[in-house]
Design an enzyme around this catalytic site. Structure first.
Site: not given
Length: 361
Positions: A37, A135-137, A161-162, A165, A218
């Protein structure tokens, strides 16, 4: 560890791991499954240490029949699962693909491994391991006075996303406790280094600055992240594969906590030094504060004492030297950059994500 299935091995971290493992272990064979992708590219797999021990397969981790065939055909004893949709902004614009790939894809791999390794008794004859890269998220956001994330920190994901995961982490852990599937999980901080798709902060800043384009920041830019060089990440995963205990989770981080603005400032200073002829010096003047990401986590920090204590791993790259090496890699690999940036989808995404933000109010 003889035959390894690497999922997502044409992406940023996955391809770096393929390069690493082929050099680190001269006896392993790597089957590399990637859907190619937007963030995966065969450009990332050029110049492998020993291409004869690497086989690339284009396909989807949600394709159960394909996964079954690869496990049986190649007698896979180790799965290193990188494949994931991984950009928070993309998950905000379109969460459906994140649910499909990150949750359903992980489930498909787990079920296939359970069938082959446990039900068909392949694991009776040799050790097997399913390693899940996360991930840490999943832990959410830290306040300034909060201690770093530990392996037992409660999950509190804040983005699609998090959340996807986190769900995949729970599935992997459940397959260990419920079925006895030998798994390990690692939760890493923000990665950086060679071959990172240039939608992410560090490569985006490098390439925009070189062309005199705005450097989008941001909000106020004071979000804090822990930065992990991808080479250190690969070495940590290899340590877990060799010595990690089944059922355990390991935090992996770079032992630093700069703000995003500090990262951008360091990148610009390096470009000022390495490209003294640039008409855009000082490059930091190109920064432009834009509207913040919805629900933007303010701070991440990782407690990595467990992996240091139990496996003897710690990061080798200091942030300053890692950023220098990364900037130099992008300067020295203009052909890779050109090939990646020619993808139509990449240009369309940049317009979609940044053009509509406008300057921060």
């Amino acid at each position: 560890m003889q035959n390894i299935l690497v999922t997502g091995g044409a992406g940023f971290i996955g391809s770096n791991f393929v390069h690493f493992i082929l050099a680190a272990n001269p006896t392993v064979r790597v089957i590399n499954l990637d859907a190619l992708t937007y963030a995966g590219s065969l450009e990332n797999l050029k110049g492998l240490p020993d291409e004869n021990r690497h086989e690339f397969v284009q396909g989807d981790i949600c394709d159960r029949s394909l996964v079954d065939r690869l496990l049986h055909e190649h007698e896979i004893d180790t799965v290193v699962h990188f494949a994931a949709e991984s950009h928070v902004d993309r998950s905000i614009h379109g969460p459906d693909q994140f649910v499909q790939t990150n949750i359903v894809g992980t489930y498909t791999l787990l079920e296939a491994c359970r069938q082959f390794w446990l039900k068909e008794n392949f694991a009776q004859n040799r050790p097997v391991r399913f390693h899940h890269v996360s991930t840490d998220e999943v832990f959410g956001s830290l306040k300034p006075e909060d201690p770093p994330f530990r392996e037992d920190t409660p999950y509190a994901p804040n983005s699609p996303y998090s959340a996807s995961k986190a769900a995949s982490d729970h599935l992997v852990r459940a397959y260990f406790h419920t079925y006895g599937l030998p798994v390990t999980i690692s939760n890493c901080s923000n990665n950086y280094g060679p071959r990172q798709f240039p939608e992410k902060l560090i490569p985006l800043m490098i390439l925009n600055a070189l062309e005199g384009k705005p450097l989008p920041v941001y909000g106020d830019g004071n979000q804090i992240r822990d930065w992990l060089h991808v080479q250190d990440h690969c070495e940590a995963i290899y340590s877990i594969l060799q010595d990690g205990k089944a059922g355990e989770t390991y935090n992996i981080g770079g032992n630093n906590q700069p703000t995003n603005l500090e990262i951008i400032r360091q990148i610009c200073a390096l470009l000022d030094e390495l490209r003294p002829e640039s008409p855009y010096r000082p490059h930091f003047q190109l920064k432009q504060h834009v509207t913040d990401r919805p629900g933007h986590d303010r701070r991440y920090a990782m407690d990595i004492r467990k992996i240091e204590r139990e496996l003897g791993w710690k990061p080798r790259f200091e942030l300053a030297s890692g950023l220098r090496q990364t900037v130099e890699w992008y300067l020295d690999n203009s052909q890779w950059v050109s090939a990646i940036r020619q993808q139509q989808e990449y240009q369309a995404w940049l317009m979609k994500n940044y053009a509509a933000r406008g300057e921060a109010k």
